[in-house]
Design a protein around this motif. Sequence first.
Motif, short mmCIF file in Angstrom:
data_model
loop_
_atom_site.label_atom_id
_atom_site.label_comp_id
_atom_site.label_asym_id
_atom_site.label_seq_id
_atom_site.Cartn_x
_atom_site.Cartn_y
_atom_site.Cartn_z
N SER A 118 0.84 -1.20 0.00
CA SER A 118 0.00 0.00 0.00
C SER A 118 0.87 1.24 0.00
O SER A 118 2.05 1.19 0.33
N ARG A 119 0.24 2.34 -0.38
CA ARG A 119 0.87 3.66 -0.34
C ARG A 119 -0.09 4.60 0.37
O ARG A 119 -1.30 4.54 0.14
N THR A 120 0.44 5.45 1.22
CA THR A 120 -0.38 6.41 1.97
C THR A 120 0.04 7.83 1.63
O THR A 120 1.24 8.15 1.68
N TYR A 121 -0.93 8.64 1.28
CA TYR A 121 -0.69 10.06 1.00
C TYR A 121 -1.47 10.91 2.00
O TYR A 121 -2.58 10.57 2.39
N VAL A 122 -0.88 12.02 2.37
CA VAL A 122 -1.54 13.01 3.24
C VAL A 122 -1.50 14.35 2.52
O VAL A 122 -0.44 14.77 2.03
N TYR A 123 -2.67 14.99 2.45
CA TYR A 123 -2.75 16.34 1.86
C TYR A 123 -3.06 17.34 2.96
O TYR A 123 -3.98 17.14 3.74
N ARG A 124 -2.29 18.44 3.01
CA ARG A 124 -2.41 19.44 4.08
C ARG A 124 -3.01 20.74 3.53
O ARG A 124 -2.58 21.25 2.50
N ILE A 125 -3.98 21.28 4.27
CA ILE A 125 -4.67 22.51 3.90
C ILE A 125 -4.62 23.49 5.06
O ILE A 125 -4.88 23.12 6.21
N ALA A 126 -4.27 24.73 4.77
CA ALA A 126 -4.28 25.81 5.77
C ALA A 126 -5.48 26.71 5.50
O ALA A 126 -5.72 27.11 4.35
N LEU A 127 -6.24 27.03 6.54
CA LEU A 127 -7.46 27.83 6.39
C LEU A 127 -7.25 29.28 6.78
O LEU A 127 -6.45 29.59 7.67
N GLY A 128 -8.02 30.16 6.12
CA GLY A 128 -8.00 31.57 6.46
C GLY A 128 -6.74 32.29 6.04
O GLY A 128 -6.37 33.30 6.65
N VAL A 129 -6.10 31.81 4.99
CA VAL A 129 -4.86 32.43 4.51
C VAL A 129 -5.12 32.91 3.08
O VAL A 129 -5.21 32.10 2.15
N SER A 130 -5.23 34.22 2.90
CA SER A 130 -5.60 34.75 1.59
C SER A 130 -4.44 34.73 0.60
O SER A 130 -4.65 34.71 -0.61
N HIS A 131 -3.22 34.74 1.11
CA HIS A 131 -2.05 34.70 0.22
C HIS A 131 -0.95 33.91 0.90
O HIS A 131 -0.78 33.99 2.13
N PHE A 157 1.21 37.50 12.89
CA PHE A 157 -0.14 37.91 12.51
C PHE A 157 -1.11 37.80 13.69
O PHE A 157 -2.31 38.00 13.53
N HIS A 158 -0.56 37.45 14.87
CA HIS A 158 -1.34 37.41 16.11
C HIS A 158 -2.56 36.47 15.99
O HIS A 158 -3.66 36.81 16.42
N ARG A 159 -2.34 35.31 15.40
CA ARG A 159 -3.45 34.36 15.29
C ARG A 159 -2.90 32.96 15.02
O ARG A 159 -1.75 32.79 14.69
N GLU A 160 -3.79 31.99 15.19
CA GLU A 160 -3.47 30.62 14.83
C GLU A 160 -3.94 30.33 13.41
O GLU A 160 -4.99 30.84 12.99
N ILE A 161 -3.17 29.55 12.70
CA ILE A 161 -3.58 29.10 11.38
C ILE A 161 -4.03 27.64 11.51
O ILE A 161 -3.20 26.77 11.78
N PRO A 162 -5.33 27.37 11.35
CA PRO A 162 -5.78 25.98 11.47
C PRO A 162 -5.44 25.17 10.22
O PRO A 162 -5.48 25.69 9.10
N PHE A 163 -5.08 23.92 10.43
CA PHE A 163 -4.76 23.01 9.33
C PHE A 163 -5.73 21.83 9.35
O PHE A 163 -6.15 21.36 10.41
N TRP A 164 -6.04 21.34 8.16
CA TRP A 164 -6.78 20.09 8.01
C TRP A 164 -5.96 19.16 7.13
O TRP A 164 -5.24 19.62 6.23
N GLU A 165 -6.07 17.87 7.41
CA GLU A 165 -5.32 16.88 6.65
C GLU A 165 -6.27 15.84 6.06
O GLU A 165 -7.22 15.42 6.71
N PHE A 166 -5.99 15.45 4.84
CA PHE A 166 -6.74 14.42 4.13
C PHE A 166 -5.80 13.22 3.96
O PHE A 166 -4.71 13.37 3.39
N THR A 167 -6.21 12.06 4.43
CA THR A 167 -5.37 10.86 4.33
C THR A 167 -6.02 9.85 3.40
O THR A 167 -7.21 9.55 3.53
N PHE A 168 -5.22 9.35 2.45
CA PHE A 168 -5.69 8.36 1.48
C PHE A 168 -4.69 7.19 1.45
O PHE A 168 -3.48 7.42 1.37
#
Length: 296
Positions: free
Chosen positions: A121-134, A207-218
């Motif tokens: 098997s092979r496992t991939y993880v995709y990472r996304i950062a929210l609330g970041v306009s650039h 930037f005085h804030r937290e950047i939330p991340f979500w991960e997708f695992t396949f």
Amino acid sequence: MCNQTRYLIFFQYIGTKYSGAVKVPPHQLGKKGVQDHLEDAIRRLRPLNPVSLSISSRTDRGVHALSNSAHFDLQRKNDKPLFTEDVLVEALNFHLKDEEISITRAYRVPADFHARFRALSRTYVYRIALGVSHRSQLPLTERNMCWNLRNTELDVGAMSEAATVLAGTHDFSSFRAVNSDLPFKNPVKTLDVARIHPGRAFVCEHFHREIPFWEFTFRSKSFLYKQVRRMTGALVAVGQGRISLGELKEILEARDSLAYPPNIVAPACGLFLTRVDYNQSDLLPSPQTSTAASDG
């Protein structure tokens, strides 16, 4: 008379500066592939045989790996012992010190072992950062390591439900890249894992804030060309309300890459190959290799 042994290596890399995992054809100019640099490092060990590396997983340009794998044969003169696994790792990393590539483990394996075809098997993880306009709003360590979205929220419940639609055995033709160079590869794949979970939030003091991340695992035995990025893009589109769960099912059932909506493919920068799994018994040296090693 010469000793030859087959090695399996696991390696990681930051894919930003490379054309992808596999080597670049000689007639193409520009960025080299990870394989080019690995083979150069092996040649620095002065083997008697021509160097040819077989990589288990062909990641695209800009995609990263925490654990890819490959096998190769190494032949040395009788008066020189075979490399132990630890010495091989150290020697290759010495010759890779100027690259964003690192060998993590090595094994002596049987002569008929194949890194690609023996993989379970092979496992991939995709990472996304929210609330970041650039992307400039991301810390330097994250800029080429995730997909930054302007959204501060996604409908995670809808995305999780959509992920269950993709899980299991399906014809994933709709999630194959239109320009795939492997059009005859079997599109029926079994997706053993498709899940969405929160990643570690990054505290950005500037930037005085937290950047939330979500991960997708396949996880699957194998994937079609760009399948993970296209699945991720579709799940994010569901989370943003751009396509419905019903539309996702229709895309899957169409079995046609042209049915995939335009401009929703996830970029390469957020994708990581994190695991390539094998039977533990496959990682044991063959008796011939064991004898050669002890005699050396």
